[in-house]
Scaffold this active site. Sequence first.
Site, PDB file in Angstrom:
ATOM      1  N   LYS A 189     -31.592  -3.652  13.350  1.00 41.78           N
ATOM      2  CA  LYS A 189     -32.571  -2.682  13.875  1.00 41.78           C
ATOM      3  C   LYS A 189     -31.863  -1.414  14.381  1.00 41.78           C
ATOM      4  O   LYS A 189     -32.346  -0.305  14.164  1.00 41.78           O
ATOM      5  CB  LYS A 189     -33.402  -3.312  15.003  1.00 41.78           C
ATOM      6  CG  LYS A 189     -34.382  -4.388  14.540  1.00 41.78           C
ATOM      7  CD  LYS A 189     -35.476  -3.816  13.657  1.00 41.78           C
ATOM      8  CE  LYS A 189     -36.492  -4.862  13.246  1.00 41.78           C
ATOM      9  NZ  LYS A 189     -37.485  -4.359  12.279  1.00 41.78           N
ATOM     10  N   LEU A 249     -47.798  -8.898  13.284  1.00 45.82           N
ATOM     11  CA  LEU A 249     -48.285  -7.523  13.443  1.00 45.82           C
ATOM     12  C   LEU A 249     -49.012  -7.036  12.193  1.00 45.82           C
ATOM     13  O   LEU A 249     -50.014  -6.320  12.278  1.00 45.82           O
ATOM     14  CB  LEU A 249     -47.106  -6.596  13.725  1.00 45.82           C
ATOM     15  CG  LEU A 249     -46.734  -6.461  15.193  1.00 45.82           C
ATOM     16  CD1 LEU A 249     -45.287  -6.028  15.336  1.00 45.82           C
ATOM     17  CD2 LEU A 249     -47.644  -5.454  15.870  1.00 45.82           C
ATOM     18  N   TYR A 256     -30.179  -9.598  13.898  1.00 50.59           N
ATOM     19  CA  TYR A 256     -31.440  -8.854  13.877  1.00 50.59           C
ATOM     20  C   TYR A 256     -31.310  -7.532  14.633  1.00 50.59           C
ATOM     21  O   TYR A 256     -31.698  -6.466  14.144  1.00 50.59           O
ATOM     22  CB  TYR A 256     -32.515  -9.742  14.506  1.00 50.59           C
ATOM     23  CG  TYR A 256     -33.837  -9.098  14.805  1.00 50.59           C
ATOM     24  CD1 TYR A 256     -34.746  -8.809  13.788  1.00 50.59           C
ATOM     25  CD2 TYR A 256     -34.214  -8.800  16.128  1.00 50.59           C
ATOM     26  CE1 TYR A 256     -35.980  -8.240  14.070  1.00 50.59           C
ATOM     27  CE2 TYR A 256     -35.443  -8.246  16.413  1.00 50.59           C
ATOM     28  CZ  TYR A 256     -36.322  -7.968  15.387  1.00 50.59           C
ATOM     29  OH  TYR A 256     -37.543  -7.406  15.674  1.00 50.59           O
TER      30      TYR A 256
HETATM   31  P1  NAD Z   1     -43.439 -11.736  11.269  1.00 50.59           P
HETATM   32  O1  NAD Z   1     -42.213 -12.584  11.127  1.00 50.59           O
HETATM   33  O2  NAD Z   1     -44.665 -12.344  11.823  1.00 50.59           O
HETATM   34  O3  NAD Z   1     -43.793 -11.101   9.861  1.00 50.59           O
HETATM   35  C1  NAD Z   1     -42.810 -10.540   9.043  1.00 50.59           C
HETATM   36  C2  NAD Z   1     -43.341 -10.595   7.626  1.00 50.59           C
HETATM   37  O4  NAD Z   1     -42.341 -10.038   6.776  1.00 50.59           O
HETATM   38  C3  NAD Z   1     -43.640 -12.020   7.137  1.00 50.59           C
HETATM   39  O5  NAD Z   1     -44.974 -12.116   6.690  1.00 50.59           O
HETATM   40  C4  NAD Z   1     -42.626 -12.230   6.018  1.00 50.59           C
HETATM   41  O6  NAD Z   1     -43.150 -12.990   4.938  1.00 50.59           O
HETATM   42  C5  NAD Z   1     -42.349 -10.799   5.583  1.00 50.59           C
HETATM   43  N1  NAD Z   1     -41.077 -10.647   4.903  1.00 50.59           N
HETATM   44  C6  NAD Z   1     -39.873 -11.156   5.245  1.00 50.59           C
HETATM   45  N2  NAD Z   1     -38.952 -10.812   4.333  1.00 50.59           N
HETATM   46  C7  NAD Z   1     -39.587 -10.047   3.409  1.00 50.59           C
HETATM   47  C8  NAD Z   1     -39.179  -9.379   2.231  1.00 50.59           C
HETATM   48  N3  NAD Z   1     -37.926  -9.452   1.791  1.00 50.59           N
HETATM   49  N4  NAD Z   1     -40.088  -8.674   1.540  1.00 50.59           N
HETATM   50  C9  NAD Z   1     -41.380  -8.606   1.961  1.00 50.59           C
HETATM   51  N5  NAD Z   1     -41.828  -9.231   3.054  1.00 50.59           N
HETATM   52  C10 NAD Z   1     -40.934  -9.939   3.768  1.00 50.59           C
HETATM   53  O7  NAD Z   1     -43.003 -10.456  12.109  1.00 50.59           O
HETATM   54  P2  NAD Z   1     -43.926  -9.515  13.012  1.00 50.59           P
HETATM   55  O8  NAD Z   1     -43.920 -10.071  14.365  1.00 50.59           O
HETATM   56  O9  NAD Z   1     -45.203  -9.245  12.349  1.00 50.59           O
HETATM   57  O10 NAD Z   1     -43.020  -8.208  13.041  1.00 50.59           O
HETATM   58  C11 NAD Z   1     -43.264  -7.112  12.200  1.00 50.59           C
HETATM   59  C12 NAD Z   1     -42.176  -6.087  12.426  1.00 50.59           C
HETATM   60  O11 NAD Z   1     -42.182  -5.696  13.786  1.00 50.59           O
HETATM   61  C13 NAD Z   1     -40.778  -6.606  12.121  1.00 50.59           C
HETATM   62  O12 NAD Z   1     -40.023  -5.583  11.533  1.00 50.59           O
HETATM   63  C14 NAD Z   1     -40.229  -6.935  13.481  1.00 50.59           C
HETATM   64  O13 NAD Z   1     -38.839  -6.822  13.527  1.00 50.59           O
HETATM   65  C15 NAD Z   1     -40.904  -5.893  14.344  1.00 50.59           C
HETATM   66  N6  NAD Z   1     -41.004  -6.325  15.723  1.00 50.59           N
HETATM   67  C16 NAD Z   1     -41.822  -7.360  16.070  1.00 50.59           C
HETATM   68  C17 NAD Z   1     -41.886  -7.784  17.383  1.00 50.59           C
HETATM   69  C18 NAD Z   1     -42.764  -8.921  17.803  1.00 50.59           C
HETATM   70  O14 NAD Z   1     -42.698  -9.353  18.963  1.00 50.59           O
HETATM   71  N7  NAD Z   1     -43.622  -9.468  16.933  1.00 50.59           N
HETATM   72  C19 NAD Z   1     -41.123  -7.123  18.347  1.00 50.59           C
HETATM   73  C20 NAD Z   1     -40.271  -6.104  17.957  1.00 50.59           C
HETATM   74  C21 NAD Z   1     -40.241  -5.686  16.641  1.00 50.59           C
HETATM   75  N1  SER Z   2     -40.176 -10.198  19.564  1.00 50.01           N
HETATM   76  C1  SER Z   2     -39.060  -9.953  18.732  1.00 50.01           C
HETATM   77  C2  SER Z   2     -38.177 -11.142  18.658  1.00 50.01           C
HETATM   78  O1  SER Z   2     -38.212 -11.914  19.577  1.00 50.01           O
HETATM   79  C3  SER Z   2     -38.288  -8.798  19.279  1.00 50.01           C
HETATM   80  O2  SER Z   2     -37.983  -7.961  18.260  1.00 50.01           O
HETATM   81  O3  SER Z   2     -37.446 -11.254  17.718  1.00 50.01           O
END
Ligand code: NAD
Ligand code: SER
Length: 317
Positions: A144, A14, A140
């Site tokens: 959240k 994201l 996780y």
């Molecule tokens: P992702 O795993 O692709 O990216 C997460 C990023 O956080 C990574 O680049 C990682 O290096 C960084 N990170 C981890 N620990 C860290 C730390 N201590 N300090 C700084 N950076 C750190 O995740 P995403 O899919 O981009 O998700 C972004 C946010 O959205 C997250 O909080 C996730 O929980 C939430 N989210 C994502 C989804 C999804 O489907 N992608 C769904 C629900 C919620």
């Molecule tokens: N897409 C995310 C996961 O699967 C939901 O937060 O972890």
Amino acid sequence: MNKTILVTGANGQLGTVLTQSLQHTYGRGNVIASDLKLSERYHGIFEVIDATNSERLEEVVRKYKINEIYHLAAILSASGEKAPLNTWDVNMQALLNVLEVSRMNHVEKVFFPSSIAVFGDAAPQENTPNNAFLNPLTSYGISKAAGENWGNYYFAKYGLDVRSLRYPGVIGYQSKAGGGTTDYAVDIYHKAIKEEPFSCFLDENTTLPMIFIDDAIRATLELMDAPRENIKIRTSYNISGTSFSPVEIVASIRNKYPKFMVTYVLDYRQDIASKWPKTIQDAEAKRDWGWKPQYDLDSITAVMIKKLKEKYKIATP
Ligand code: NAD
Ligand code: SER
């Protein structure tokens, strides 16, 4: 007043897209991307920040006089189950640092992404309402659910304008998914357009809520742009995009790739997915800030195939 924005976790699925979108709207000089490691992919300002390090976070917030933070850094559901206590430590410490540094340094608004993972087997799986009972069953999801309550607490106690969405599984072509249970729905398109077989770790009938990245980014920006008084829910808003199972996404892909081969080899992620909602009810997001998704499964498939073919330089016959 000019916005100066910090994005944590900006290298992720994201973060890469959200940062570009914020740069486009507010100018490259006003958006500071940050993550654990320097990314060469950005044309803009990048700071290495481990969000669990409060001093470093505060240093950057002060350096750029940040007034808005999009706190994306986290360990996701599937990776999180490999080291549950570390997941709790990282996710909670990073969020508490963001909230406390914001409070102490005049940051006005914070975005905190929550997840459908806050729901467990006590919530209805169909049309899961915003206020359903929360009994998350992953580390996780627990982080959240607790994070949502900390956001609400900082708003109620200190007036910090914390806003949050419970994202469904996000599907996008710009970046790979990182350690989530819904990742299969991104990876499957990469295999399909390369005409390679796909091994799916979820059962073919496991329906999950999903959202296309453009809808997810738009929801984030619409929530953050809404008038403060419209935001009635300070824990987190449900948002829906679409819902589908592996067998349905395969059927959608086979409209373009009839020979696409899929096998099902289930692993521990099936257990996580089987306790999550299948469909989401998002009446509050619609009511308070006008949420409306634009992409269904077939329109996601069409864009994913087109964009990934461009990415892999595969010619359309
Ligand atoms: P992702 O795993 O692709 O990216 C997460 C990023 O956080 C990574 O680049 C990682 O290096 C960084 N990170 C981890 N620990 C860290 C730390 N201590 N300090 C700084 N950076 C750190 O995740 P995403 O899919 O981009 O998700 C972004 C946010 O959205 C997250 O909080 C996730 O929980 C939430 N989210 C994502 C989804 C999804 O489907 N992608 C769904 C629900 C919620
Ligand atoms: N897409 C995310 C996961 O699967 C939901 O937060 O972890």
